[in-house]
Design an enzyme around this catalytic site. Structure first.
Site, PDB file in Angstrom:
ATOM      1  N   HIS A 192       0.825  -1.210   0.000  1.00 17.07           N
ATOM      2  CA  HIS A 192       0.000   0.000   0.000  1.00 17.07           C
ATOM      3  C   HIS A 192       0.862   1.264   0.000  1.00 17.07           C
ATOM      4  O   HIS A 192       0.459   2.297   0.516  1.00 17.07           O
ATOM      5  CB  HIS A 192      -0.926   0.010   1.228  1.00 17.07           C
ATOM      6  CG  HIS A 192      -1.918  -1.119   1.236  1.00 17.07           C
ATOM      7  ND1 HIS A 192      -2.751  -1.368   2.295  1.00 17.07           N
ATOM      8  CD2 HIS A 192      -2.219  -2.056   0.301  1.00 17.07           C
ATOM      9  CE1 HIS A 192      -3.512  -2.434   2.019  1.00 17.07           C
ATOM     10  NE2 HIS A 192      -3.201  -2.859   0.818  1.00 17.07           N
TER      11      HIS A 192
HETATM   12  C1  LIG Z   1       0.386  -7.322  -4.743  1.00 16.00           C
HETATM   13  C2  LIG Z   1      -0.536  -6.233  -4.322  1.00 16.00           C
HETATM   14  C3  LIG Z   1      -1.642  -6.538  -3.531  1.00 16.00           C
HETATM   15  C4  LIG Z   1      -2.506  -5.524  -3.134  1.00 16.00           C
HETATM   16  N1  LIG Z   1      -3.682  -5.843  -2.485  1.00 16.00           N
HETATM   17  C5  LIG Z   1      -4.617  -4.885  -2.317  1.00 16.00           C
HETATM   18  C6  LIG Z   1      -5.925  -5.204  -1.861  1.00 16.00           C
HETATM   19  O1  LIG Z   1      -6.278  -6.360  -1.651  1.00 16.00           O
HETATM   20  N2  LIG Z   1      -6.811  -4.181  -1.686  1.00 16.00           N
HETATM   21  C7  LIG Z   1      -6.478  -2.882  -1.938  1.00 16.00           C
HETATM   22  O2  LIG Z   1      -7.307  -2.005  -1.738  1.00 16.00           O
HETATM   23  N3  LIG Z   1      -5.247  -2.559  -2.379  1.00 16.00           N
HETATM   24  C8  LIG Z   1      -4.332  -3.532  -2.599  1.00 16.00           C
HETATM   25  N4  LIG Z   1      -3.114  -3.194  -3.098  1.00 16.00           N
HETATM   26  C9  LIG Z   1      -2.784  -1.772  -3.282  1.00 16.00           C
HETATM   27  C10 LIG Z   1      -3.471  -1.144  -4.473  1.00 16.00           C
HETATM   28  O3  LIG Z   1      -3.644  -2.094  -5.505  1.00 16.00           O
HETATM   29  C11 LIG Z   1      -2.622   0.037  -4.962  1.00 16.00           C
HETATM   30  O4  LIG Z   1      -2.428   0.919  -3.882  1.00 16.00           O
HETATM   31  C12 LIG Z   1      -3.315   0.807  -6.076  1.00 16.00           C
HETATM   32  O5  LIG Z   1      -3.690  -0.088  -7.094  1.00 16.00           O
HETATM   33  C13 LIG Z   1      -2.409   1.908  -6.634  1.00 16.00           C
HETATM   34  O6  LIG Z   1      -3.138   2.638  -7.582  1.00 16.00           O
HETATM   35  P1  LIG Z   1      -2.497   3.850  -8.419  1.00 16.00           P
HETATM   36  O7  LIG Z   1      -3.570   4.334  -9.326  1.00 16.00           O
HETATM   37  O8  LIG Z   1      -1.855   4.811  -7.498  1.00 16.00           O
HETATM   38  O9  LIG Z   1      -1.317   3.165  -9.246  1.00 16.00           O
HETATM   39  P2  LIG Z   1      -1.354   1.896 -10.218  1.00 16.00           P
HETATM   40  O10 LIG Z   1      -2.653   1.199 -10.145  1.00 16.00           O
HETATM   41  O11 LIG Z   1      -0.144   1.105  -9.941  1.00 16.00           O
HETATM   42  O12 LIG Z   1      -1.291   2.531 -11.664  1.00 16.00           O
HETATM   43  C14 LIG Z   1      -0.151   3.082 -12.239  1.00 16.00           C
HETATM   44  C15 LIG Z   1      -0.179   2.738 -13.715  1.00 16.00           C
HETATM   45  O13 LIG Z   1       0.730   3.573 -14.423  1.00 16.00           O
HETATM   46  C16 LIG Z   1       1.455   2.807 -15.345  1.00 16.00           C
HETATM   47  N5  LIG Z   1       2.708   3.535 -15.598  1.00 16.00           N
HETATM   48  C17 LIG Z   1       3.672   3.834 -14.694  1.00 16.00           C
HETATM   49  N6  LIG Z   1       4.653   4.536 -15.278  1.00 16.00           N
HETATM   50  C18 LIG Z   1       4.304   4.702 -16.576  1.00 16.00           C
HETATM   51  C19 LIG Z   1       4.915   5.349 -17.693  1.00 16.00           C
HETATM   52  N7  LIG Z   1       6.087   5.977 -17.573  1.00 16.00           N
HETATM   53  N8  LIG Z   1       4.285   5.304 -18.893  1.00 16.00           N
HETATM   54  C20 LIG Z   1       3.085   4.669 -19.024  1.00 16.00           C
HETATM   55  N9  LIG Z   1       2.467   4.049 -18.002  1.00 16.00           N
HETATM   56  C21 LIG Z   1       3.068   4.073 -16.789  1.00 16.00           C
HETATM   57  C22 LIG Z   1       1.612   1.461 -14.675  1.00 16.00           C
HETATM   58  O14 LIG Z   1       1.903   0.437 -15.605  1.00 16.00           O
HETATM   59  C23 LIG Z   1       0.255   1.302 -13.998  1.00 16.00           C
HETATM   60  O15 LIG Z   1      -0.692   0.698 -14.851  1.00 16.00           O
HETATM   61  C24 LIG Z   1      -2.231  -4.189  -3.502  1.00 16.00           C
HETATM   62  C25 LIG Z   1      -1.131  -3.884  -4.295  1.00 16.00           C
HETATM   63  C26 LIG Z   1      -0.295  -4.892  -4.729  1.00 16.00           C
HETATM   64  C27 LIG Z   1       0.877  -4.543  -5.608  1.00 16.00           C
END
Ligand SMILES: Cc1cc2nc3c(=O)[nH]c(=O)nc-3n(C[C@H](O)[C@H](O)[C@H](O)COP(=O)(O)OP(=O)(O)OC[C@H]3O[C@@H](n4cnc5c(N)ncnc54)[C@H](O)[C@@H]3O)c2cc1C
Ligand SMILES: *[C@@H]1O[C@H](CO)[C@@H](O)[C@H](O)[C@H]1NC(C)=O
Ligand SMILES: *[C@@H]1O[C@H](CO)[C@@H](O)[C@H](O)[C@H]1NC(C)=O
Ligand SMILES: *[C@@H]1O[C@H](CO)[C@@H](O)[C@H](O)[C@H]1NC(C)=O
Ligand SMILES: *[C@@H]1O[C@H](CO)[C@@H](O)[C@H](O)[C@H]1NC(C)=O
Length: 554
Positions: free
Chosen positions: A492
């Site tokens: 997280h």
């Molecule tokens: C293994 C795991 C288990 C988890 N379990 C849970 C759970 O059960 N419940 C829960 O609520 N949360 C859980 N989490 C946490 C939650 O999934 C994350 O906090 C959340 O998804 C993050 O969202 P975000 O939009 O900030 O980033 P992300 O969803 O990571 O999105 C970022 C996106 O940007 C893309 N990207 C990055 N850099 C570039 C670039 N330069 N060019 C183009 N694209 C790019 C990436 O490929 C990605 O698709 C878990 C996380 C993980 C990794």
């Protein structure tokens, strides 16, 4: 039986041959997600094109944001990974650990990184982002989050946004033996009241939502793209954004300095070719690349601490001292046992919300002997042929300890170097001690007896895999030592572009026009028990707000 099988295969082959005759669209089976209609390989994009909104990162916040904006504007999503749909391992709970262990530098849906603290971690690299590789638990933010996040939330719009997300991708999980026992044990251990099934953040024990449906199939933020307006959105996959293009726009107001404004982005496709995506007048670049990706992109675009950027030879566009600072990860601590009976596979479905600064959750995994997957949950594996491992973990609120991020390279595909400084703040240690004590109470509950082994002399004991809790759980020193010694991550991690430091309360990058960050990098605490609910809500919420703002300006 054999003949019948051959016969039906022939039929299928025959129908497949006919398919292109009947269908003008791509030959897709019926229940494919709508989004496949507007997902395209980045190699197929022109070398330059114009959009109202360019969303960098098709992740947990990026997908709902894009779907929403496409209702009124022309939207481009640039995602560095591929699509989760059709990938059997990604689409099921059973594939969870395997996905996390099958990692490589440039291609796998989970990109591994290890923080300087020595804790292995992972980030999503696929449409849907980390929501397409996560454990699927879904629970809304706590009230404190809205009060202290530095944003003037419109709470009725917040609720509307959650509801929109929940109609699309959230399900009520069906509890089997391990999760049911944990639920009952938590209540016995005093994490009460029992609140039944709820998506709200309620003190006590509850069943939360899940993005896995009743047939076990994963849903993720990518499915929220199904609500996009088909004619006004393009989602380019295998599009790696390298930097934001900025320009100094001369303003009619002569007394103000020239302001920098985002005018587009540069990205590369799988063939290594460069493309420009440019914003139309009044358009914006929206960074949704996550807690590692968004600060990394700001730094690569010359937005960050001046002397640091100079040390990399990156031309400074805007001095921003806090880009990459205030980076956090909630420590995860707990125990794993091998039960005497085989258990079903389960990811998180139940949570104990204590008032002592910690949340308790559980999982059960069936792990084949040969799989390196064991190392994700267990530090010191033993080795029978199949291992059912049941895990109880706690995550602390916050945390307060913070670290930072810096570049390892100017190649955007490589992870930045991160450090979280787990437990440097003593309150975090106290929260962890409180949380692990609750795990001790849970293990002593009657509901847990069933998972003990009967020894030859009649007593019953747990078989721990990896470290057990200290015997004297009233000893603060020993408990604190356990927290430090067994720290791992619940994934997280957040921060790096936090509200009030890097972005303002409307998620605009301070000092730069037409550029916002909308993802977990803006959080200075992790919302609720698990963040994905709030991240999807945030994408929808900001999309609705941006549309409202522009309608008002007209
Ligand atoms: C293994 C795991 C288990 C988890 N379990 C849970 C759970 O059960 N419940 C829960 O609520 N949360 C859980 N989490 C946490 C939650 O999934 C994350 O906090 C959340 O998804 C993050 O969202 P975000 O939009 O900030 O980033 P992300 O969803 O990571 O999105 C970022 C996106 O940007 C893309 N990207 C990055 N850099 C570039 C670039 N330069 N060019 C183009 N694209 C790019 C990436 O490929 C990605 O698709 C878990 C996380 C993980 C990794
Ligand atoms: C994207 O297109 C390029 C060029 O046509 C091709 O080489 C590559 O394999 C494609 N990628 C995928 C995942 O389809
Ligand atoms: C939002 O929903 C929660 C329950 O999920 C409720 O307690 C709260 O009053 C609602 N807020 C508004 C402003 O509707
Ligand atoms: C110019 O901009 C400054 C700062 O934004 C503002 O205080 C000032 O009133 C503006 N002047 C005019 C003439 O618009
Ligand atoms: C730890 O638990 C105790 C007892 O419930 C409580 O008084 C204390 O405030 C908790 N500590 C933190 C940091 O929440």
């Amino acid at each position: 039986m054999g003949r019948l099988f051959v016969f039906s295969l022939e039929c299928v082959a025959f129908l497949l041959l006919l398919y292109p005759v009947f269908s003008l669209a791509r030959p897709l089976p019926q229940r494919d997600p709508v989004y496949l209609n507007f997902v395209l390989n980045a190699t197929d994009l022109p070398s330059e094109d114009y959009y109202d909104y360019i969303i960098v990162g098709g992740g947990t916040a990026g997908c709902p944001l894009a779907a929403t904006l496409s209702q009124s504007y022309r939207v481009l999503v640039l995602e560095r990974g591929g699509v989760p749909y059709g990938n059997q391992q990604l689409m099921t709970q059973e594939g969870f650990l395997t996905t996390l262990t099958q990692v490589d530098t440039y291609d796998s849906p989970a990109q591994a990184f290890t923080s300087e603290d020595g804790v292995p971690n992972a980030r999503g690299r696929i449409l849907g982002g980390s929501s397409a590789i996560n454990a699927g638990f879904y629970s809304r933010a706590d009230q404190e989050f809205y009060k202290h996040s530095g944003v003037n939330w419109d709470l009725s719009l917040v609720n509307q946004s959650y509801e929109w997300v929940e109609r699309g991708v959230v399900f009520r999980p069906e509890l089997k033996n391990w999760q049911s026992a944990v639920r009952d044990g938590l209540v016995e251990a005093g994490v009460d009241p029992y609140n039944g099934f709820s998506l709200d953040h309620l003190v006590g024990t509850k069943i939360g939502g899940s993005t896995f449906d009743s047939s076990g199939k994963r849903h993720s933020a990518a499915d929220l793209l199904n609500y996009a307006r088909v004619g006004s959105i393009k989602v380019a996959i295998y599009a790696s954004v390298e930097r934001v293009l900025l320009a100094s726009l001369s303003s009619s107001n002569a007394t103000t300095r020239l302001r920098q404004s985002a005018i587009g982005v540069v990205f590369r496709d799988q063939m290594g070719r460069y493309h420009h995506a440019m914003v139309k007048e009044k358009g914006e670049v929206l960074l949704c690349a996550g807690a590692l990706g968004s600060p990394q992109l700001l730094l690569l675009s010359g937005i960050g601490p001046r002397s640091y950027l100079s040390s990399w030879g990156i031309p400074v566009a805007y001095h921003h001292p806090y880009v990459g600072q205030f980076l956090y990860d909630n420590p995860r601590n707990g125990i794993s046992i091998v039960p005497p009976v085989p258990l079903e596979h389960s990811l998180i479905q139940v949570v104990g919300i204590t008032e002592a600064g910690a949340y308790v959750e559980a999982a059960s995994n069936v792990i084949p002997f040969t799989s390196p997957a064991r190392s994700v949950f267990i530090r010191t594996p033993s080795s029978p042929l199949f291992l059912t491992v049941a895990t109880i973990m706690e995550k602390i609120v916050g945390p307060l300890s913070s670290g930072s991020l810096r570049l390892a390279s100017t190649d955007v595909r490589l992870n930045p170097i991160v450090r979280f400084n787990y437990f440097t703040n003593p309150i975090d240690v106290e929260r962890c001690v409180n949380g692990t004590r609750r795990i001790g109470d849970l293990l002593r509950s009657r509901s847990m007896d069933y998972f003990k082994f009967r020894e030859w002399f009649g007593t019953r004991n747990f078989r721990f895999v990896g470290p057990a809790l200290p015997v004297d759980q009233s000893n603060n020193e020993q408990m604190a030592d356990f927290c430090r010694r067994t720290v791992s991550t619940i994934w997280h991690y957040h921060g790096g572009c936090v509200v009030g430091k890097v972005v303002d309360n409307n998620y605009h990058v301070i000092g730069i026009d037409a550029l916002r960050v909308v993802d977990g990098s803006t959080f200075s605490v992790s919302p609720g028990t698990n963040p994905q609910a709030t991240l999807m809500m945030l994408g929808r919420y900001l999309g609705l707000k941006i549309i409202k703002e522009r309608t008002r300006l007209k």
